[in-house]
Structure formats: structure tokens, C-alpha cells
Design an enzyme around this catalytic site. Structure first.
Site, PDB file in Angstrom:
ATOM      1  N   ASP A 388       0.837  -1.199   0.000  1.00  0.00           N
ATOM      2  CA  ASP A 388       0.000   0.000   0.000  1.00  0.00           C
ATOM      3  C   ASP A 388       0.877   1.255   0.000  1.00  0.00           C
ATOM      4  O   ASP A 388       2.041   1.235   0.418  1.00  0.00           O
ATOM      5  CB  ASP A 388      -0.907  -0.005   1.232  1.00  0.00           C
ATOM      6  CG  ASP A 388      -2.183   0.782   1.028  1.00  0.00           C
ATOM      7  OD1 ASP A 388      -2.238   1.596   0.093  1.00  0.00           O
ATOM      8  OD2 ASP A 388      -3.140   0.575   1.805  1.00  0.00           O
ATOM      9  N   GLU A 391       3.400   5.421  -3.247  1.00  0.00           N
ATOM     10  CA  GLU A 391       3.737   6.677  -3.949  1.00  0.00           C
ATOM     11  C   GLU A 391       5.125   7.215  -3.574  1.00  0.00           C
ATOM     12  O   GLU A 391       5.793   7.707  -4.485  1.00  0.00           O
ATOM     13  CB  GLU A 391       2.698   7.761  -3.644  1.00  0.00           C
ATOM     14  CG  GLU A 391       1.289   7.408  -3.966  1.00  0.00           C
ATOM     15  CD  GLU A 391       0.602   6.600  -2.870  1.00  0.00           C
ATOM     16  OE1 GLU A 391       0.832   6.868  -1.688  1.00  0.00           O
ATOM     17  OE2 GLU A 391      -0.133   5.673  -3.220  1.00  0.00           O
ATOM     18  N   ASP A 461      -7.759   5.078  -3.371  1.00  0.00           N
ATOM     19  CA  ASP A 461      -8.906   5.249  -2.470  1.00  0.00           C
ATOM     20  C   ASP A 461     -10.005   6.079  -3.119  1.00  0.00           C
ATOM     21  O   ASP A 461     -10.341   7.183  -2.681  1.00  0.00           O
ATOM     22  CB  ASP A 461      -8.434   5.908  -1.178  1.00  0.00           C
ATOM     23  CG  ASP A 461      -7.427   5.057  -0.430  1.00  0.00           C
ATOM     24  OD1 ASP A 461      -7.349   3.840  -0.699  1.00  0.00           O
ATOM     25  OD2 ASP A 461      -6.696   5.602   0.420  1.00  0.00           O
TER      26      ASP A 461
END
Length: 774
Positions: A388, A391, A461
Site C-alpha cells: 500500500d 507513492e 482510495d
């Protein structure tokens, strides 16, 4: 010997040209033109690297994305009219020295792409004490030229013309500085700093915050498939995922105990709803932010994680675990990274908790990261990774954070490549310790070349809303056209509270969820996940309730299509193919599909038109040049026109191109429950067709050693003859005999997958068969 000496003399020769210095280099040419040095280098006859840098400063650069080494390409050099031209069998690349302009043409002389004259820019820049440049280069596009790619974006654009985009990785936006043109080429701007992409009347420009040189690759493919194959050749091929990963995967934010997680798997088995994966999201490490991402089951409600995994496996399911690249100060990984000085300076989510990101650019840090994954998770049976926030998440963002010196320079310089190196570290390490379990990684961000690391991305998300659902389609297609073949999204959207109070009990949300699930059948991974409300099918009611029944129908459809999907996946791996295909990939001459971003091909046979509103019908366009057969009814439709298809809540409009051959598998509870020894082969007449059925052992790397089988099948439409060719290849445990139920879909009857009213049964023992169908 004389030829060799002559060649060496040419290679070493400096040829003065209009006051310039021109020299042959390995696989290309170098021109020193005033203050700028330009290199044109052949990586293949259809891939050219262009480097520009200030004269006298020869930069050293190792690409993070490009793995291909230059081939020994035959080429010619011509010098005429103040122009140097490099010619391969596929391309001509010319440099107008006076204008400092590079131009690419195909072998017939058609201009594919040209730089704007004198548009390269090197602005001196102090990058945390290092003297470097801000770099830019501009190009000219045809006025009506459609371009795609640039990663994954949520604005609903298909054609990426006429916009400005600041490319810096964030949640829900994946930035890949690569454009894919409808003219049959791609341009990859090989820079990892924040980059501004601009396209307007003045031209198309890439401008990066940090760069020692202007560095880009021109990839010519002649069409979308050729371009994608070229990008894979340049940046790495996509390995096979395990067969189970193409089944249905259930998740939520989050399962609060190991009993709850195992209980969900048991509930699916009790209901006889197919399931292959269960996902554990965060806080299995505990509730204290200091324990953030400990990569340990510190939460007392997970007292025996190995037992949990053993129970999941005994139920013929697989487990995935959420792991982040950031760590709380009380965790063992944090202490390990800190001891080796491998933590980056900026803090991240959760805010003000001391959580920091590891320096994924450093091979030692990647070793440490894997050590904890291996010792705490992989060694006890964890099957796959949910990496997760790759980035990485940055909260709050401060400019001085970019001054941090990673192993490869300032964070500012390499920012956008973080997901590539972090994901790559996990893949490379797992491959060194195990060959019987394929690497399978789900990740929130990506960069060019990430397909080689057994990873697929999801769209982050996203919010539960109809327009967001629609925008997922163009996001996925542009991502695929950027060279990365596997993509998915949270079924139903991650956040629901603001739009759908009551969650799964709200009929309005149930409708959105069902439509999103229908779309997800035709993506790289069928995965339910989100916050605010649980998502398991039994939360929506019982059999007989429309929301339950519509989901069950779609989950079963996914499993019945597994032979088709897995064979398409082999095409991705073996030929650089694509799974989710923009319509222009297959219909390049149909102008109406160039900016069509709400329908697509899934594999090369099935047109998918997801329902993205509360309407019970759907207008869609059937591309010209072929005819189409309704998947659900068998009705034939002409291409080149728009139609309206009724779409009751349990139907997603699907059309199959005539000439298609689609294998349909058995009804199963998990992907490997039954062998493919009794397949329905659906033939869609109206044109000749071909299909290659692929099989292997499902979850190891023996296929890389040639241990797999392919069975070629063809349909001769004029003769009405179906041919099954000899089985090629082999592996331990392969089927020696099977039954094929050959069904001709002619539109006379309702044609659900179980309809076999026009079926011929044949026994196939690996030898060629010709079957006449009347």
C-alpha cells in the site's frame, strides 16, 4: 581483417560538418552542435534513444526503467543539407543540426514525430547542493493526433491532448511520463523527478525538475499492440500471475481478528460462492501508531497467524497481507532501518506519529525490508503482498523533504520511481528464496517497467460514485497503454459514507456495487474492498435478493471465463500483449473509437460496455469492420453503429467479435478445484478465427523452463470446420485426454453459458482433430 580495420576507422572517425563534430558511437551517432551534444542510439530497429546534454558534460546514467541493452542493429548514416540521418530497417531518425531538431519517420517517409526546433532547455538548478538542471523538450503533434498513456488518471479523459499535468505520484494518480500515439509510436521520457506535461497549440512538452540530461526513447510499433510489445521489450516482460489470483478476492478495511478473517472464507464455502483470496488490511500490528506497519501480528486478536494461514489454505484459499513502506518508531523494521541509516527524513501517514519511509532506492534497505517480510510473513505461508501507499504517501509535504539524499541522489531527483524500486525489491527477493510460489503484488502506485515485477496496480482510495466508476474505465485503458497490463479497482469504491449512508443496506449503494462488480469481472483482478461498510456478498442479503443474485452471477461468470482469461494472460507474458484493450488497438481505422473511454475489449474477443448510471439500458458503439454477437442472447449486430442495449440489473452488455473462439470452464468454488478436462468451446461464426488455449502448473515458475502446453484452435467460417491442432509442450501432471463440447453460437436460442443445444462432443488426446459443424 581489412573489413574490420575499415570499420574501426569509421567508428573512431570525427567528421567535421559545418563547424560541428560528428562521430559514430556504439549503435549510433554523436553530434556536438554548439552548446548541446546530441546522441542517437539504436536499441533495436524500432527503438531509438535520444540523449541531449550540455557539451563538455557527459552524464552517467543508469536507467531505473529500461532493462534492454542495445542490440547489434544494422543502420546507415547519411549526412546531407546540414542534417544527420540514421536509418534502420524500420525507422529514419534525422537531426537538423542548425535547428537542433530531431525528427522520426517510418520506412516509407511518413513523419511520425518531430521535436520543435531549438526547444531543448537546460536551466541550471541547485539540487540540495548538487549542480544540475531543470530539463525540457518540446515536440510537434499533428492537430488531430490522439495520444494516450501518461499512467492512470481519474479525470475521465481517454485522449490526453490539450492539458497540463504536474506529474508527481499521489494516491489515485499514477504518473508515467510516456505518451502512446494513435500513429503507432510511444515516447518515454526517462526522468524520475516531478515532471510537468503540457500539450497546447504551442506543442507538447515534458519539463522535469531535475535532470543531468534530456533522455527519451522513441518506440515504434506500427499499431497499439506493436507499441506495447516494444515497451515491454524496452522495460521488461510481465511474468505470469498464479492462476488463483484471477479468481475472486474478498477484502475490507479491515478484518479485526483472525477468527473473523477465517470465518469469512468459511462463509463463502458454506454458501458455495467461489472465492480464491482473502485480504488482511492494516492494524493487524495493533492500534498504537508507534507500532505502525510492524510487519508483525502484534494485535492480540491475531494470536496465531500461522494457524490462521493454515486454516485459509485448508479451505483452498489464499491470503494477502497489507504492508506499507513506512514504519512506526516502536517497530523492529524502524529500528533496523535506523541502525543502518536507511530512513528518509520526512514523516508520513499517520500524521505527527513519527512514522517514516524507508529508502527503497538503497539495495541494503531493500534487503532489510524483505528480511522482515520473509521472517514474519512469507515463512509462515503468506501468499501475496498488498504493498500500500507506494507513492509513497507524504503527509504533510514540505519542499525541504525533497533534499533528502537517497542512495540514488536527492528524493527530488528520483521521487516518481519509488514504487518501481520498492515493488521490485520484493519481487527480486522472493524469486531468490522460492520458485514454487509465483510473486503476486498489489500496489497503489507504479512507474514505467513495473510490469516485470509481478505487480498490478489498483486505482487507489476512490469514492463510491457513478461518475467515479465511469472514470475508472479510461484510467485503466490509459494505464494499459502505458505498458503495464494489469489493473483493478476497489469494487464499490473505497469511501462510501458521504454518498451512500447505510452502506450495503442502502439499495442505491447496492446498485452501484453490483454495476462496479460487473465491470471488475473484466479487469486484471476481481477484488472487493473498501471502508465505511463491509462488502462480503452475504452482507447484501440472501439468495433470492437481487443484489445477492446479481453478484453471484458475476462471480461465477469470472470463474467460467478463467480458461479465456488465463490464455490471454499468457499472451501478455509471451507476446507483450494487453488484457484490457482500448478499442483503437483492434480497430485503428475507425475514427469513432479514438476518444471512446467507456467501453473496451477484454482480450481480443469480448467487447465490454459497463453500465455506469442508474439506467436500465446502455447506449454503446460497435466498431466497424466486423459484426458482433450479443454474449447473452446470441443476436447478431452489424458494426460501425451505435445501439442501445437493455441492461437489467444482472446484465452487463457484452458483445463478441465474429470469428471468436472462447473456451468456457467448469463451475468451481476456487480456480484450481477442477481440471480443464471438460471445456465448452464456444464458436462465434461470421469470420475465420483462432485461439490458443494455454495451461501450466498454475503457481510456480516451471513455465519459464518451457513446462506448459498450448493447444491451437481454428475456425474456418466458409467450410464450417473447427480444427484442434496437436498439443504442444508438456509439464508434469498435464491432461492426456479431455472432452471438448463445441458449441456454435448462431443466435437461434438464448445462449447462457450452460446452453449447449448445438453442441458436438469430441474426445481430444493431443492429436489433430477436424470437426465439421453444420
Amino acid at each position: 581483417m581489412k573489413k574490420l580495420l575499415a570499420f574501426l576507422c569509421i567508428c573512431m572517425q570525427l567528421v567535421p560538418l559545418w563547424g560541428q563534430a560528428v562521430s559514430r558511437i556504439s549503435n549510433g551517432v554523436k553530434v556536438e552542435a554548439g552548446t548541446v551534444c546530441v546522441e542517437l542510439e539504436c536499441f533495436s530497429p524500432s527503438i531509438i534513444r535520444v540523449k541531449k546534454y550540455p557539451s563538455g558534460k557527459i552524464p552517467e546514467k543508469h536507467s531505473l526503467s529500461v532493462v534492454k541493452r542495445p542490440e547489434n542493429v544494422k543502420y546507415k548514416l547519411q549526412e546531407k543539407d546540414n542534417r544527420i540521418t540514421l536509418i534502420t530497417s524500420e525507422l529514419s531518425v534525422s537531426l537538423d543540426i542548425a535547428k537542433d531538431q530531431v525528427c522520426f519517420t517510418d520506412k516509407d517517409g511518413k513523419v511520425l514525430l518531430a521535436e520543435k526546433p531549438s526547444s531543448v532547455g537546460f536551466t541550471p538548478f541547485d539540487d540540495a547542493g548538487m549542480s544540475t538542471y531543470k530539463v525540457r523538450q518540446s515536440f510537434r503533434l499533428d492537430a488531430d493526433e490522439a495520444i494516450y498513456g501518461l499512467g492512470q488518471h481519474q479525470q475521465g479523459r481517454m485522449n490526453q491532448r490539450n492539458q497540463t499535468m504536474v506529474m508527481r505520484q499521489v494516491n489515485m494518480e499514477i504518473y508515467i511520463p510516456l505518451i502512446h500515439s494513435v500513429k503507432g509510436y510511444a515516447l518515454f521520457w526517462d526522468n524520475y523527478s516531478a515532471t510537468t506535461f503540457t500539450d497546447n497549440e504551442q506543442g507538447m512538452t515534458f519539463e522535469s525538475e531535475v535532470g543531468d540530461l534530456c533522455d527519451y526513447y522513441f518506440v515504434y510499433g506500427g499499431g497499439a499492440d506493436g507499441v506495447v510489445a516494444g515497451l515491454r521489450d524496452l522495460t521488461g516482460q510481465a511474468p505470469m500471475f498464479p492462476l488463483w489470483s484471477f479468481g475472486f478476492n474478498q477484502s475490507r478495511e479491515r478484518y479485526v481478528s483472525q477468527d473473523e478473517l477465517v470465518g469469512v472464507v468459511k462463509k463463502y464455502r458454506d454458501l458455495q460462492i467461489p472465492l480464491d483470496g482473502i485480504v488482511q488490511d492494516w492494524r493487524y500490528w495493533g492500534e498504537d501508531h508507534a507500532d505502525w506497519n510492524a510487519i508483525e501480528f502484534r494485535n492480540p486478536l491475531f494470536p496465531n497467524p500461522k494457524k490462521m494461514l493454515d486454516e485459509v489454505h485448508s479451505l483452498n484459499a489464499h491470503a494477502m497481507i497489507s504492508v506499507w513502506p513506512s514504519f512506526g518508531p516502536a517497530t523492529n523494521p524502524y529500528k533496523d532501518f535506523e541502525r543502518h541509516n536507511k530512513l528518509m527524513s520526512h514523516e508520513t501517514f499517520p500524521q505527527n506519529s513519527g512514522v517514516k519511509v524507508y529508502d527503497a532506492y538503497d539495495p541494503v534497505a531493500r534487503d532489510i525490508y524483505w528480511k522482515h517480510l520473509n521472517e514474519q510473513m512469507f515463512s509462515i505461508g503468506m501468499d501475496s503482498w498488498w504493498l500500500d501507499a507506494t507513492e509513497p504517501e507524504h503527509n504533510p509535504i514540505k519542499e525541504e523533504d525533497y533534499d533528502y539524499q537517497t542512495y540514488l541522489g536527492s528524493f527530488r531527483k528520483v521521487r516518481n520511481a519509488f514504487p518501481l524500486v520498492s515493488v521490485g525489491g520484493v519481487y527480486d527477493h522472493q524469486r531468490t528464496v522460492a520458485s514454487d510460489k509465483r510473486v503476486f503484488i498489489l500496489t497503489r502506485s507504479a512507474f514505467a517497467g513495473q510490469q516485470r515485477y509481478g505487480a498490478q496496480s489498483w486505482s487507489g482510495d476512490v469514492v463510491a460514485a457513478w461518475d467515479v466508476l465511469r472514470n475508472q474505465i479510461s484510467a485503466a485503458l490509459n494505464f494499459s497503454l502505458s505498458g503495464i497490463p494489469y489493473w483493478n479497482s476497489d469494487i464499490g469504491g473505497f469511501y462510501t459514507a458521504n454518498h451512500f449512508p447505510g452502506g450495503v443496506k442502502n439499495p442505491a449503494y447496492q446498485e452501484l456495487y453490483v454495476r462496479w462488480m460487473q465491470f471488475s469481472v473484466f479487469t486484471g483482478m476481481m477484488r472487493s474492498h473498501g471502508t465505511n461498510t463491509p462488502r462480503e456478498i452475504f452482507q447484501f442479503g440472501n439468495r433470492g435478493d437481487w443484489a445477492f443474485d446479481a453478484q453471484e452471477k458475476m462471480i461465477n461468470l469470472r470463474y467460467r471465463l478463467l480458461p479465456y482469461i488465463y490464455s490471454a494472460s499468457w499472451d501478455v507474458t509471451s507476446k507483450g500483449g494487453s488484457l484490457m484493450r482500448a478499442l483503437f488497438s483492434d480497430f485503428p481505422t475507425d475514427k469513432k473509437v479514438l476518444d471512446l473511454g467507456d467501453e473496451y475489449m477484454f482480450g481480443k474477443s469480448i467487447l465490454v460496455a459497463p453500465v455506469t448510471s442508474t439506467s436500465r439500458s446502455r447506449s454503446l458503439y460497435l466498431p466497424e469492420g466486423t459484426r458482433w454477437i450479443d454474449f447473452w442472447t446470441g443476436e447478431m449486430q452489424d458494426g460501425g453503429r451505435e445501439i442501445t442495449r437493455n441492461a437489467p440489473i444482472d446484465i452487463i452488455p457484452l458483445y463478441v467479435k465474429v470469428g471468436s473462439i472462447i473456451p468456457v470452464g467448469p463451475s468451481v468454488q476456487y480456480a484450481t478445484e477442477k481440471p480443464w478436462n471438460n471445456l465448452q468451446i464456444r464458436i462465434y461464426p461470421g469470420a475465420d478465427g483462432e485461439f490458443i488455449l494455454y495451461e501450466d502448473e498454475g503457481d510456480n515458475y516451471n513455465y519459464e523452463k518451457g513446462k506448459y502446453t498450448t493447444i491451437r484452435m481454428t475456425w474456418n467460417d466458409r467450410k464450417k470446420q473447427f480444427t484442434i491442432y496437436p498439443c504442444e509442450g508438456g509439464y508434469d501432471g498435464m491432461l492426456q485426454e479431455r472432452n471438448f463440447r463445441i458449441t456454435l453460437v448462431d443466435g437461434q436460442d438464448g445462449l447462457g453459458l450452460d446452453n449447449e443445444s448445438q453442441t458436438v462432443n469430441v474426445v481430444y488426446k493431443g492429436k489433430k482433430l477436424n470437426i465439421k459443424l453444420l
